[in-house]
Design a protein around this motif. Sequence first.
Motif, PDB file in Angstrom:
ATOM      1  N   LYS A 150      21.322 -24.470  -4.235  1.00  0.00           N
ATOM      2  CA  LYS A 150      20.230 -24.032  -5.105  1.00  0.00           C
ATOM      3  C   LYS A 150      19.885 -25.119  -6.112  1.00  0.00           C
ATOM      4  O   LYS A 150      18.701 -25.399  -6.372  1.00  0.00           O
ATOM      5  CB  LYS A 150      20.638 -22.750  -5.822  1.00  0.00           C
TER       6      LYS A 150
ATOM      7  N   ARG B 128      20.445 -28.326  -5.732  1.00  0.00           N
ATOM      8  CA  ARG B 128      19.840 -29.430  -5.003  1.00  0.00           C
ATOM      9  C   ARG B 128      18.365 -29.151  -4.720  1.00  0.00           C
ATOM     10  O   ARG B 128      17.521 -30.047  -4.824  1.00  0.00           O
ATOM     11  CB  ARG B 128      20.598 -29.654  -3.689  1.00  0.00           C
ATOM     12  N   GLN B 129      18.045 -27.898  -4.361  1.00  0.00           N
ATOM     13  CA  GLN B 129      16.667 -27.517  -4.073  1.00  0.00           C
ATOM     14  C   GLN B 129      15.790 -27.636  -5.332  1.00  0.00           C
ATOM     15  O   GLN B 129      14.656 -28.127  -5.276  1.00  0.00           O
ATOM     16  CB  GLN B 129      16.621 -26.094  -3.543  1.00  0.00           C
ATOM     17  N   GLN B 130      16.370 -27.220  -6.468  1.00  0.00           N
ATOM     18  CA  GLN B 130      15.619 -27.314  -7.705  1.00  0.00           C
ATOM     19  C   GLN B 130      15.354 -28.767  -8.077  1.00  0.00           C
ATOM     20  O   GLN B 130      14.268 -29.105  -8.551  1.00  0.00           O
ATOM     21  CB  GLN B 130      16.400 -26.623  -8.839  1.00  0.00           C
ATOM     22  N   THR B 131      16.366 -29.635  -7.848  1.00  0.00           N
ATOM     23  CA  THR B 131      16.184 -31.049  -8.147  1.00  0.00           C
ATOM     24  C   THR B 131      15.108 -31.673  -7.277  1.00  0.00           C
ATOM     25  O   THR B 131      14.288 -32.489  -7.735  1.00  0.00           O
ATOM     26  CB  THR B 131      17.523 -31.785  -7.927  1.00  0.00           C
ATOM     27  N   MET B 132      15.074 -31.295  -5.997  1.00  0.00           N
ATOM     28  CA  MET B 132      14.064 -31.826  -5.096  1.00  0.00           C
ATOM     29  C   MET B 132      12.673 -31.374  -5.507  1.00  0.00           C
ATOM     30  O   MET B 132      11.714 -32.157  -5.449  1.00  0.00           O
ATOM     31  CB  MET B 132      14.364 -31.374  -3.649  1.00  0.00           C
ATOM     32  N   GLU B 133      12.536 -30.112  -5.920  1.00  0.00           N
ATOM     33  CA  GLU B 133      11.237 -29.599  -6.340  1.00  0.00           C
ATOM     34  C   GLU B 133      10.737 -30.309  -7.597  1.00  0.00           C
ATOM     35  O   GLU B 133       9.541 -30.552  -7.781  1.00  0.00           O
ATOM     36  CB  GLU B 133      11.323 -28.092  -6.573  1.00  0.00           C
ATOM     37  N   GLU B 134      11.680 -30.635  -8.503  1.00  0.00           N
ATOM     38  CA  GLU B 134      11.292 -31.318  -9.738  1.00  0.00           C
ATOM     39  C   GLU B 134      10.835 -32.737  -9.455  1.00  0.00           C
ATOM     40  O   GLU B 134       9.997 -33.283 -10.179  1.00  0.00           O
ATOM     41  CB  GLU B 134      12.468 -31.344 -10.711  1.00  0.00           C
ATOM     42  N   ASN B 135      11.399 -33.348  -8.395  1.00  0.00           N
ATOM     43  CA  ASN B 135      11.046 -34.722  -8.088  1.00  0.00           C
ATOM     44  C   ASN B 135       9.745 -34.857  -7.295  1.00  0.00           C
ATOM     45  O   ASN B 135       9.245 -35.953  -7.092  1.00  0.00           O
ATOM     46  CB  ASN B 135      12.174 -35.384  -7.309  1.00  0.00           C
ATOM     47  N   ILE B 136       9.250 -33.716  -6.773  1.00  0.00           N
ATOM     48  CA  ILE B 136       7.998 -33.760  -5.998  1.00  0.00           C
ATOM     49  C   ILE B 136       6.796 -33.888  -6.927  1.00  0.00           C
ATOM     50  O   ILE B 136       6.666 -33.203  -7.906  1.00  0.00           O
ATOM     51  CB  ILE B 136       7.853 -32.491  -5.113  1.00  0.00           C
TER      52      ILE B 136
END
Length: 318
Positions: free
Chosen positions: A308, A310-318
């Motif tokens: 979860k 990791r998913q949040q970090t990826m969304e923030e980097n998009i």
Amino acid sequence: MSPVDTNKGWNGVQDMNYPAPLASHEDVANDPIVFWDTLRRFHFLMNTKFMIPVIGGKELDLHILYVEVTRRGGFEKVVAEKKWREVGTIFMFSPTTTSASFVLRKHYISLLYHYEQVHFFNMQGSLCSPSVTFPVCTRPCKSELAIVQYSPKPMNDFPLNQDIEGIGTIDGKFDCGYLVTVKLGSEVLTGVLYHPEEEGSASPVADPNNAIVPYTGKPRHSRRRRKSKRRGDPNYPKPNRSGYNFFFAEKHYKLKSLYPNREREFTKMIGESWTNLSPEERTVYQNIGLKDKERYRRELKEYKESMKLRQQTMEENI
């Protein structure tokens, strides 16, 4: 304490750092439950394979091994002062188990060395590498064959000054050694010869505790297995096993060493043994299964939280 390798971690893992200690050294040394719990979690955090080794037909007590080595100052000091034989006497291995010092040292490096660095030396940052490892050899490595287990048949004591001529035959072959029968005087012994792991070898070296297969000279076809989430993600927690699963694994290993040509009968034999257990004996294995179930739930929760995050970090980097 061993020097820190700032560029490359142990086993070739780059940019890998130690996690924070999961408990104090005093707690893990004094409480086996805390030790086993933190050791499993430590390997999960390090993304390394964890499996309890078997020596002479019995599971190696890693807690005792850790306590005895750290009581003597840790891995590096035990190596420098050549105290592995002294550590091995604590376990009272069978007289038919040879190269005990080599095997203990090998398992300590793979399962306890990094755990020791974090919980005994309070090491932080990049991974350490043992200053003393196993010598590199090229195939064939016959001079370093190590006999680690014989069949549990009793062996009469021979006088030390008596020369005994031994005759050996190879009964089977597996990835890293041979199944052999050795005749010493009137005694006939069966056992396993295996090559120590060879660093830098292009071909993988199988685990001698699990790689034994009958040698037929024909390629071995793998059977279909149920799909596992671990195939897609190696970080996914290992599913829990029931008390019967632990009992089955223990009995299967013993039967395989006693009757290597009767594997088709093992399931029936183990089922009958399970049925004949007393309620008290069965409870022992069921409690192990419950602890493993708790371990799986805890690791699954940690896994989901990390996914979860990791998913949040990826969304923030998009």
